[in-house]
Structure formats: structure tokens, C-alpha cells
Design a protein around this motif. Structure first.
Motif, PDB file in Angstrom:
ATOM      1  N   PRO A  78       0.823  -1.222   0.000  1.00  0.00           N
ATOM      2  CA  PRO A  78       0.000   0.000   0.000  1.00  0.00           C
ATOM      3  C   PRO A  78       0.845   1.256   0.000  1.00  0.00           C
ATOM      4  CG  PRO A  78       0.112  -0.892   2.218  1.00  0.00           C
ATOM      5  CD  PRO A  78       0.797  -1.893   1.315  1.00  0.00           C
ATOM      6  N   LYS A  79       0.238   2.363  -0.424  1.00  0.00           N
ATOM      7  CA  LYS A  79       0.927   3.652  -0.426  1.00  0.00           C
ATOM      8  C   LYS A  79       1.100   4.176   1.003  1.00  0.00           C
ATOM      9  CE  LYS A  79       1.272   4.469  -4.926  1.00  0.00           C
ATOM     10  NZ  LYS A  79       0.627   3.270  -5.489  1.00  0.00           N
ATOM     11  N   PHE A  80       0.117   3.874   1.870  1.00  0.00           N
ATOM     12  CA  PHE A  80       0.276   4.298   3.263  1.00  0.00           C
ATOM     13  C   PHE A  80      -0.425   3.340   4.212  1.00  0.00           C
ATOM     14  CE2 PHE A  80      -3.478   6.620   1.792  1.00  0.00           C
ATOM     15  CZ  PHE A  80      -4.346   6.695   2.877  1.00  0.00           C
ATOM     16  N   LEU A  81       0.059   3.333   5.456  1.00  0.00           N
ATOM     17  CA  LEU A  81      -0.518   2.524   6.527  1.00  0.00           C
ATOM     18  C   LEU A  81      -1.217   3.427   7.523  1.00  0.00           C
ATOM     19  CD1 LEU A  81       2.234  -0.047   7.647  1.00  0.00           C
ATOM     20  CD2 LEU A  81       0.324  -0.432   6.093  1.00  0.00           C
ATOM     21  N   ILE A  82      -2.370   2.969   8.010  1.00  0.00           N
ATOM     22  CA  ILE A  82      -3.028   3.611   9.139  1.00  0.00           C
ATOM     23  C   ILE A  82      -3.051   2.599  10.279  1.00  0.00           C
ATOM     24  CG2 ILE A  82      -5.216   4.442  10.066  1.00  0.00           C
ATOM     25  CD1 ILE A  82      -5.787   5.763   7.427  1.00  0.00           C
ATOM     26  N   ALA A  83      -2.423   2.948  11.388  1.00  0.00           N
ATOM     27  CA  ALA A  83      -2.361   2.072  12.547  1.00  0.00           C
ATOM     28  C   ALA A  83      -3.150   2.714  13.685  1.00  0.00           C
ATOM     29  CB  ALA A  83      -0.914   1.836  12.965  1.00  0.00           C
ATOM     30  N   ASP A  84      -4.274   2.097  14.039  1.00  0.00           N
ATOM     31  CA  ASP A  84      -5.183   2.655  15.046  1.00  0.00           C
ATOM     32  C   ASP A  84      -4.885   2.036  16.403  1.00  0.00           C
ATOM     33  OD1 ASP A  84      -7.218   3.882  16.394  1.00  0.00           O
ATOM     34  OD2 ASP A  84      -8.846   3.022  15.224  1.00  0.00           O
ATOM     35  N   GLU A  85      -4.230   2.788  17.276  1.00  0.00           N
ATOM     36  CA  GLU A  85      -3.824   2.324  18.612  1.00  0.00           C
ATOM     37  C   GLU A  85      -3.114   0.964  18.520  1.00  0.00           C
ATOM     38  OE1 GLU A  85      -3.999   4.132  21.201  1.00  0.00           O
ATOM     39  OE2 GLU A  85      -5.684   5.524  21.003  1.00  0.00           O
ATOM     40  N   PRO A  86      -2.071   0.845  17.697  1.00  0.00           N
ATOM     41  CA  PRO A  86      -1.467  -0.468  17.447  1.00  0.00           C
ATOM     42  C   PRO A  86      -0.757  -1.080  18.644  1.00  0.00           C
ATOM     43  CG  PRO A  86      -0.096   1.268  16.531  1.00  0.00           C
ATOM     44  CD  PRO A  86      -1.370   1.924  16.987  1.00  0.00           C
ATOM     45  N   THR A  87      -0.455  -0.253  19.653  1.00  0.00           N
ATOM     46  CA  THR A  87       0.222  -0.780  20.847  1.00  0.00           C
ATOM     47  C   THR A  87      -0.713  -0.821  22.055  1.00  0.00           C
ATOM     48  OG1 THR A  87       1.029   1.421  21.501  1.00  0.00           O
ATOM     49  CG2 THR A  87       2.431   0.135  20.024  1.00  0.00           C
ATOM     50  N   GLY A  88      -1.975  -0.504  21.843  1.00  0.00           N
ATOM     51  CA  GLY A  88      -2.911  -0.373  22.959  1.00  0.00           C
ATOM     52  C   GLY A  88      -3.121  -1.639  23.757  1.00  0.00           C
ATOM     53  N   ALA A  89      -2.978  -2.824  23.109  1.00  0.00           N
ATOM     54  CA  ALA A  89      -3.207  -4.090  23.803  1.00  0.00           C
ATOM     55  C   ALA A  89      -1.906  -4.779  24.190  1.00  0.00           C
ATOM     56  CB  ALA A  89      -4.042  -5.016  22.908  1.00  0.00           C
ATOM     57  N   LEU A  90      -0.782  -4.049  24.098  1.00  0.00           N
ATOM     58  CA  LEU A  90       0.529  -4.658  24.314  1.00  0.00           C
ATOM     59  C   LEU A  90       1.226  -4.073  25.530  1.00  0.00           C
ATOM     60  CD1 LEU A  90       1.746  -4.502  20.590  1.00  0.00           C
ATOM     61  CD2 LEU A  90       0.577  -6.400  21.733  1.00  0.00           C
ATOM     62  N   ASP A  91       2.113  -4.867  26.143  1.00  0.00           N
ATOM     63  CA  ASP A  91       2.908  -4.351  27.259  1.00  0.00           C
ATOM     64  C   ASP A  91       3.982  -3.400  26.718  1.00  0.00           C
ATOM     65  OD1 ASP A  91       5.505  -5.836  26.728  1.00  0.00           O
ATOM     66  OD2 ASP A  91       4.194  -7.552  27.030  1.00  0.00           O
TER      67      ASP A  91
END
Length: 235
Positions: A160-173
Motif C-alpha cells: 500500500p501507499k500508506f498505513l493507518i495504525a489505530d492504537e497499534p500498541t494499545g493491547a501490548l505491554d
């Protein structure tokens, strides 16, 4: 690459109208690593739905590589989204009863690609995210960080031309979050993939090259973290 001018968005519920975004003006360059930070209810999810071609109901103008997206039909929005955007979510959104390779290859399968290409491309992206050899594993057998890596592999498999990451670390330590952010930085640096991360975490926002704050549907601050002379000026 992306230019939003005077974007407004309202929702109507019953007899009430809610003005969610107020005169948003935002330009994002190709190859940029941008974080959009705001608390719950700030309007950041609404904003990325527009940026990611998920929502075509807004006021204002949106130019994508100088094309007037605001004039496009819903079908054209769908085509743009499928061909240009990769999405990474907080809760991974993996299908639990199929293999990692099948999860990652789904976008290519939907696009009608041949199985030989899908197999090779899946192998490439799993290696890129540090999961070479995990093709036959099931998501449930992986850690949260590994599952997010699978989610990222699935997002980039179509180039893809761009990535959208929505709270990608929200469920991680915190330690796993650092690993995932390092992976985003690597993808941005090595592939010049434009990355837009949405977060409420200041530690995550500070790691992007540029940080935009949104509050009550208004952009309140735009901070450039990148040293002068390094920015890619292609729009």
C-alpha cells in the motif's frame, strides 16, 4: 500526498446534530511517519476514517496525489482504499481458525492474485516483520506482539501507499510496544512507507517524526520531531 482543507464532519442522531470535526487542515507528505494523538472522543478516529477512504460523507476538500477525492463516488472510495491503504488495529482482527499465512494472504486472495505469487509474497512480508517460518501457525498460538506483527504483515502485503495504525500498541505491554514501534520505523525507513499512527499514548506519539494533536475535533498542535533536511518533500 494527502491534503485536507477545511474538513468538517457532523453526525445526525434523531433531531440532534453533532459537529465532530471542525475545519481540519492537514498535509501529509509521502514517506512521512506521522502520529495523530488525542484522547477518546477527540475526533481522531473520525479523522482517520476520512483519511483512509472509509468515510466519504464530509464537507471540505481532500486531495490525494492532487486528485480531488471529495468529488469521488462511494465505489471510487472503496477502490482507492483497497489499492492504497493498509490498516493495523489494536485488537489485531485476525481470523483465529486459519493459519498465519492464510491471514496474511487474504487481501491478495481478494484481489485475485495467483496462489504462487501469494505464497511467495506472504513469505517475504513475514520475514520482514520477523516471523519467518510461522506460516503454518495459528494466531492463538502466538503472543500479542507476534499477532500484531501478523496484522502488520497483512497490512503491507499489497504494497500500500500508506498505513493507518489505530492504537497499534494499545493491547501490548511496554516492552512489546517498543518492538512494534521499532518495526514501524524500520518499514518507514526501508520501504519509505507513509505511516499514520493514531494514539492516546504520549510515549508512542513522541516516536513519530511528526506529531499532530487533536482536541474536541480541532487540530491544536503540529510538532516536527525530525531534524531539518531529512524530511521527504514529495507530496
Amino acid at each position: 500526498m494527502i491534503e485536507l482543507k477545511n474538513i468538517n464532519k457532523s453526525y445526525v442522531q434523531g433531531t440532534n446534530s453533532y459537529h465532530v470535526l471542525h475545519d481540519i487542515n492537514l498535509t501529509i507528505a509521502q514517506g512521512e511517519f506521522l502520529a495523530i494523538m488525542g484522547q477518546s472522543g477527540s475526533g481522531k478516529s473520525t479523522l482517520i476514517n476520512i483519511i483512509g477512504f472509509l468515510d466519504d460523507q464530509f464537507e471540505g476538500t481532500y486531495f490525494y496525489y492532487e486528485h480531488p477525492i471529495h468529488e469521488y463516488t462511494r465505489a471510487q472510495f472503496s477502490s482507492l482504499r483497497n489499492q492504497n491503504v493498509g490498516f493495523v488495529f489494536q485488537n489485531f482482527k485476525l481470523i483465529q481458525n486459519i493459519s498465519i499465512a492464510e491471514n496474511v494472504g487474504l487481501p491478495l486472495l481478494y484481489a485475485g492474485q495467483k496462489r504462487a505469487y501469494i505464497k511467495e509474497r506472504v513469505r517475504e512480508v513475514l520475514k520482514a516483520v520477523g516471523l519467518a517460518g510461522y506460516e503454518d501457525q495459528l494466531p492463538k498460538n502466538l503472543s500479542g506482539g507476534q499477532q500484531q506483527r501478523v496484522s502488520i504483515a497483512r497490512a503491507i502485503v499489497t504494497k500500500p501507499k500508506f498505513l493507518i495504525a489505530d492504537e497499534p500498541t494499545g493491547a501490548l505491554d511496554s516492552e512489546t510496544s517498543k518492538e512494534i514501534m521499532a518495526l514501524f520505523k524500520q518499514l518507514n525507513h526501508d520501504n519509505e512507507t507513509t505511516i499514520i499512527i493514531v494514539t492516546h499514548d504520549p510515549n508512542v506519539g513522541a516516536q513519530a517524526d511528526r506529531l499532530v494533536h487533536i482536541l474536541d475535533g480541532r487540530l491544536t498542535e503540529d510538532v516536527d520531531h525530525k531534524p531539518k533536511g531529512d524530511a521527504n518533500e514529495v507530496h
